[in-house]
Design an enzyme around this catalytic site. Structure first.
Site, PDB file in Angstrom:
ATOM      1  N   ARG A 124      -7.328 -18.769  -7.243  1.00  0.00           N
ATOM      2  CA  ARG A 124      -7.070 -17.347  -7.542  1.00  0.00           C
ATOM      3  C   ARG A 124      -8.052 -16.406  -6.858  1.00  0.00           C
ATOM      4  O   ARG A 124      -8.245 -15.267  -7.298  1.00  0.00           O
ATOM      5  CB  ARG A 124      -7.057 -17.085  -9.057  1.00  0.00           C
ATOM      6  CG  ARG A 124      -6.016 -17.902  -9.780  1.00  0.00           C
ATOM      7  CD  ARG A 124      -5.696 -17.341 -11.149  1.00  0.00           C
ATOM      8  NE  ARG A 124      -4.826 -18.264 -11.860  1.00  0.00           N
ATOM      9  CZ  ARG A 124      -5.260 -19.247 -12.641  1.00  0.00           C
ATOM     10  NH1 ARG A 124      -6.548 -19.414 -12.858  1.00  0.00           N
ATOM     11  NH2 ARG A 124      -4.409 -20.051 -13.229  1.00  0.00           N
ATOM     12  N   LYS A 146      -4.288  -7.027   4.914  1.00  0.00           N
ATOM     13  CA  LYS A 146      -2.941  -7.579   4.824  1.00  0.00           C
ATOM     14  C   LYS A 146      -3.013  -9.041   5.236  1.00  0.00           C
ATOM     15  O   LYS A 146      -3.431  -9.361   6.345  1.00  0.00           O
ATOM     16  CB  LYS A 146      -1.976  -6.832   5.751  1.00  0.00           C
ATOM     17  CG  LYS A 146      -1.440  -5.542   5.170  1.00  0.00           C
ATOM     18  CD  LYS A 146      -0.233  -5.067   5.967  1.00  0.00           C
ATOM     19  CE  LYS A 146       0.315  -3.772   5.441  1.00  0.00           C
ATOM     20  NZ  LYS A 146       1.492  -3.319   6.233  1.00  0.00           N
ATOM     21  N   GLU A 188      -0.881  -2.401  20.080  1.00  0.00           N
ATOM     22  CA  GLU A 188      -1.383  -1.836  18.818  1.00  0.00           C
ATOM     23  C   GLU A 188      -2.446  -0.771  19.087  1.00  0.00           C
ATOM     24  O   GLU A 188      -2.580   0.191  18.332  1.00  0.00           O
ATOM     25  CB  GLU A 188      -1.946  -2.946  17.911  1.00  0.00           C
ATOM     26  CG  GLU A 188      -0.932  -4.017  17.505  1.00  0.00           C
ATOM     27  CD  GLU A 188       0.022  -3.590  16.368  1.00  0.00           C
ATOM     28  OE1 GLU A 188      -0.118  -2.474  15.833  1.00  0.00           O
ATOM     29  OE2 GLU A 188       0.922  -4.387  16.028  1.00  0.00           O
ATOM     30  N   LYS A 230      -7.849   2.750  12.074  1.00  0.00           N
ATOM     31  CA  LYS A 230      -7.222   1.901  11.056  1.00  0.00           C
ATOM     32  C   LYS A 230      -7.986   1.992   9.736  1.00  0.00           C
ATOM     33  O   LYS A 230      -7.373   2.086   8.670  1.00  0.00           O
ATOM     34  CB  LYS A 230      -7.138   0.452  11.526  1.00  0.00           C
ATOM     35  CG  LYS A 230      -6.599  -0.470  10.452  1.00  0.00           C
ATOM     36  CD  LYS A 230      -5.560  -1.429  10.911  1.00  0.00           C
ATOM     37  CE  LYS A 230      -4.873  -2.098   9.734  1.00  0.00           C
ATOM     38  NZ  LYS A 230      -4.028  -3.226  10.129  1.00  0.00           N
ATOM     39  N   GLU A 240      -0.376   0.585   0.941  1.00  0.00           N
ATOM     40  CA  GLU A 240       0.795   1.100   1.638  1.00  0.00           C
ATOM     41  C   GLU A 240       1.794   1.774   0.721  1.00  0.00           C
ATOM     42  O   GLU A 240       2.987   1.481   0.744  1.00  0.00           O
ATOM     43  CB  GLU A 240       1.473  -0.048   2.426  1.00  0.00           C
ATOM     44  CG  GLU A 240       2.437   0.483   3.477  1.00  0.00           C
ATOM     45  CD  GLU A 240       2.920  -0.623   4.429  1.00  0.00           C
ATOM     46  OE1 GLU A 240       2.076  -1.409   4.877  1.00  0.00           O
ATOM     47  OE2 GLU A 240       4.116  -0.663   4.716  1.00  0.00           O
ATOM     48  N   ARG A 244      -0.303   4.767   4.935  1.00  0.00           N
ATOM     49  CA  ARG A 244      -0.479   3.516   5.658  1.00  0.00           C
ATOM     50  C   ARG A 244       0.814   3.074   6.340  1.00  0.00           C
ATOM     51  O   ARG A 244       0.788   2.350   7.333  1.00  0.00           O
ATOM     52  CB  ARG A 244      -0.975   2.408   4.711  1.00  0.00           C
ATOM     53  CG  ARG A 244      -1.284   1.115   5.437  1.00  0.00           C
ATOM     54  CD  ARG A 244      -2.092   0.135   4.606  1.00  0.00           C
ATOM     55  NE  ARG A 244      -2.343  -1.084   5.362  1.00  0.00           N
ATOM     56  CZ  ARG A 244      -3.184  -2.040   5.007  1.00  0.00           C
ATOM     57  NH1 ARG A 244      -3.880  -1.919   3.903  1.00  0.00           N
ATOM     58  NH2 ARG A 244      -3.359  -3.104   5.756  1.00  0.00           N
ATOM     59  N   ASN A 248       3.145   1.300  10.738  1.00  0.00           N
ATOM     60  CA  ASN A 248       4.310   0.483  11.100  1.00  0.00           C
ATOM     61  C   ASN A 248       5.114   1.103  12.240  1.00  0.00           C
ATOM     62  O   ASN A 248       6.221   0.646  12.531  1.00  0.00           O
ATOM     63  CB  ASN A 248       5.203   0.283   9.876  1.00  0.00           C
ATOM     64  CG  ASN A 248       4.543  -0.605   8.839  1.00  0.00           C
ATOM     65  OD1 ASN A 248       3.983  -1.644   9.170  1.00  0.00           O
ATOM     66  ND2 ASN A 248       4.582  -0.191   7.589  1.00  0.00           N
ATOM     67  N   HIS A 251       7.278  -1.013  14.345  1.00  0.00           N
ATOM     68  CA  HIS A 251       7.340  -2.329  13.712  1.00  0.00           C
ATOM     69  C   HIS A 251       8.696  -2.647  13.092  1.00  0.00           C
ATOM     70  O   HIS A 251       9.055  -3.809  12.970  1.00  0.00           O
ATOM     71  CB  HIS A 251       6.238  -2.466  12.652  1.00  0.00           C
ATOM     72  CG  HIS A 251       4.890  -2.761  13.244  1.00  0.00           C
ATOM     73  ND1 HIS A 251       4.259  -1.898  14.113  1.00  0.00           N
ATOM     74  CD2 HIS A 251       4.070  -3.833  13.115  1.00  0.00           C
ATOM     75  CE1 HIS A 251       3.100  -2.419  14.467  1.00  0.00           C
ATOM     76  NE2 HIS A 251       2.957  -3.588  13.879  1.00  0.00           N
ATOM     77  N   HIS A 255       9.884  -5.995  14.379  1.00  0.00           N
ATOM     78  CA  HIS A 255      10.153  -7.174  13.553  1.00  0.00           C
ATOM     79  C   HIS A 255      11.563  -7.682  13.789  1.00  0.00           C
ATOM     80  O   HIS A 255      11.798  -8.898  13.790  1.00  0.00           O
ATOM     81  CB  HIS A 255       9.963  -6.840  12.066  1.00  0.00           C
ATOM     82  CG  HIS A 255       8.527  -6.710  11.671  1.00  0.00           C
ATOM     83  ND1 HIS A 255       8.126  -6.138  10.486  1.00  0.00           N
ATOM     84  CD2 HIS A 255       7.388  -7.084  12.298  1.00  0.00           C
ATOM     85  CE1 HIS A 255       6.805  -6.164  10.398  1.00  0.00           C
ATOM     86  NE2 HIS A 255       6.339  -6.732  11.490  1.00  0.00           N
ATOM     87  N   HIS A 268       4.102 -10.657  19.098  1.00  0.00           N
ATOM     88  CA  HIS A 268       4.225  -9.533  18.172  1.00  0.00           C
ATOM     89  C   HIS A 268       3.974  -8.196  18.895  1.00  0.00           C
ATOM     90  O   HIS A 268       4.750  -7.247  18.756  1.00  0.00           O
ATOM     91  CB  HIS A 268       3.238  -9.717  17.021  1.00  0.00           C
ATOM     92  CG  HIS A 268       3.190  -8.565  16.072  1.00  0.00           C
ATOM     93  ND1 HIS A 268       4.252  -8.221  15.259  1.00  0.00           N
ATOM     94  CD2 HIS A 268       2.217  -7.656  15.799  1.00  0.00           C
ATOM     95  CE1 HIS A 268       3.921  -7.154  14.527  1.00  0.00           C
ATOM     96  NE2 HIS A 268       2.692  -6.806  14.839  1.00  0.00           N
TER      97      HIS A 268
END
Lengths: 360, 360
Positions: A124, A146, A188, A230, A240, A244, A248, A251, A255, A268
């Site tokens: 955890r 992330k 990026e 960032k 997000e 934030r 994307n 993206h 994606h 990517h």
């Protein structure tokens, strides 16, 4: 001791430093050691990066007398899955790692995302440190917490927001990076200029040759500039729920490209580059972005050696792939669009005609 | 509207209500609806509980016009693994669930732990609500945000601290609970008395017959008392860096019993019951706990129909199994021991002779 810059990602009690320099290993007494606890260390790397850099960091840990183990995963986005995540867990359990263990992610975005997610879930939650070795990881995935893995039905669908204790962006490791991956990282980098940083976009137009020639000072500057951007955005919106989402940019389309071609076909960053041109083109068709600005964006992306044209998957397939994107709320597709260079905004009101024209 | 009690687990912005009553479904307008967002609902249950209770909650969602899906997993601790966790993810992705989706965990501890962990990781975190249907889940696993799955090398090794939006402890569902599982739940109930609540331990000695006869008022009282204790301890130490570790009374031995026999042979509560007697016996042998108090503990556990004797795995095997327990720090085994009923404490200085005598 060699020079390096220190930025801070400000998240209250979970704030952490981002170190950027050409030889952080020589400064490890200040950049690494203070962030290790008094437990074991497990280095996680891949079959490409480990032969180049693992021994140096191991020697450093040896020197300090810190017990350490390592896990070497195969290299590639296609291995960012539950089976390889389990390899990390199994190694940790086999080595009787307890909650005081610290994981070191030594590699690109895949290693960083998987190691971070393993740290988030092992018992955890245990500590982890990012040592990103690709430009993409240094400017994007290693900063902001992330973490996660892919699912056969969607990219990055399983994960956690989980912050590292520190990020060590070793610029010298970019020397061994394949040209294609350097370019993917630049996608990026360009994104930060497009979102809200016109001076950075201007600087990139001027310094693209130096960056492609791997000039250490230029690379360090680009990484620091990107990380500052960032860090500012993440500090304002860690999970997000608002601003934030601007990160994307490109993206949603990107994606879809990655999933549509099958993970691993396009990098990517390549998919994001083509996705940013799609976003810019849609913005132009919707009347938000001028033709000259669209041209500048396309030219900078091409100058970085990145694809400006998306693969022809067909409009239907694109729409289907974008439906499962995490950014969607209540079934509608939210897009990051541009009112200009440095003026990104979020909208679910992209005119259908503009969207369809881009997807065809 | 039927009567119910409302407790609050105080965790600042992540505080949530725990509703306890004999018919919360009839009060669902107040106990469930306010905690659902404006997205879909996915009910997660198992093959034992779903036939009994799923349709009622579905009808409730239908009545409100809320879109819903469901995932039914096989029943048992042996299915608390990465493969069955993936069934939840796959169902969520197949149904195009977005970040506004809320998961409802309808079942015992396994369903609650897995659903909570799925909620923690799906798209890096969506909302979930606990509707525990076993006594064990109502008094322990549904409250406090511990979620996760087992790994072949250790129980609950992979997971997250992730809090639900609400907990609905429906006492009437205990009517259909097998006697063996009711008893297993009582082990965790007794634990709260042992840790720091002498009046509760006294009450349990008097009301054990009523609890075993499934007297609704007595069960509601025991659940509320247990949840108040757990909520207080969790609020003081959400991520188990201190006092929360006391909740592991009997669990270091208990986990070893479960793992040593193979998950699913003994119920968790049965293993904890025998583990608490082992802890009490070790405490007595170490000179911390008096013989009459050890007798009272053993008698109450036996009165609940629980095993007071641990299976003979052998001292070596017990030690080996306890080495991978999460509570260990830096290689030493930390135990929760007793100075008396209601006086639990944490120590890594259990005399070896006392430990070995208990393990033999």
């Amino acid at each position: 001791m060699p020079d390096y810059q220190t930025l801070t990602l400000d998240l209250g009690a979970r704030s952490y430093p981002i170190f950027i320099g050409e030889d952080l290993l020589s400064a490890a007494e200040h950049t690494l050691r203070p962030w290790l606890g008094n437990g074991k260390v497990v280095l996680v790397s891949n079959t490409t990066v480990a032969p180049l850099y693992l021994a140096r960091w191991q020697a450093c840990l040896e020197h300090w007398g810190i017990a350490h183990h390592h896990v070497i995963l195969p290299d590639g986005e296609q291995y960012k899955d539950v089976q390889h995540l389990d390899q990390i867990y199994s190694a940790l359990l086999a080595a009787h790692c307890d909650r005081k263990t610290t994981l070191l992610a030594l590699g690109g975005g895949v290693i960083g995302d998987m190691t971070g997610f393993a740290a988030a879930c092992y018992m955890r939650g245990i500590a982890f440190i990012q040592i990103p070795t690709t430009l993409l990881a240094q400017v994007d995935s290693s900063v902001g917490g992330k973490t996660g893995i892919n699912h056969p039905l969607g990219k990055n669908m399983i994960g956690a927001f989980y912050q590292p204790r520190a990020v060590l962006a070793e610029i010298s490791s970019l020397c061994t990076l394949p040209a294609r991956e350097l370019a993917a990282g630049l996608a990026e980098v360009i994104k930060y200029g497009l979102i809200d940083d016109v001076p950075f976009f201007d600087w990139l137009e001027q310094h693209m040759p130096a960056l492609l020639a791997r000039d250490g000072a230029a690379l360090a500057e680009a990484v620091a500039w990107s990380c500052r951007n960032k860090a500012r955005i993440v500090a304002a919106d860690e999970t997000e729920s608002g601003v934030r989402a601007l990160l994307n940019l490109g993206h949603t389309f990107g994606h879809a490209i990655e999933a549509g071609l099958g993970y691993g076909q396009w990098l990517h960053g390549e998919a994001v580059a083509a996705g940013m041109v799609m976003a810019a083109t849609a913005s132009h068709l919707a009347g938000w972005l001028s033709a000259p600005e669209l041209q500048r964006i396309r030219r900078l992306i091409e100058a970085a050696g990145l694809p400006a044209e998306a693969p022809p998957l067909g409009a239907e397939r694109y729409l289907q792939l974008m439906q499962v994107d995490k950014k969607n709320e209540g079934g509608r597709i939210r897009f990051v669009m541009l009112r200009g260079i440095g003026q990104a905004f979020l909208t679910d009101a992209l005119p259908t005609a503009a969207l369809n024209a881009v997807l065809r």
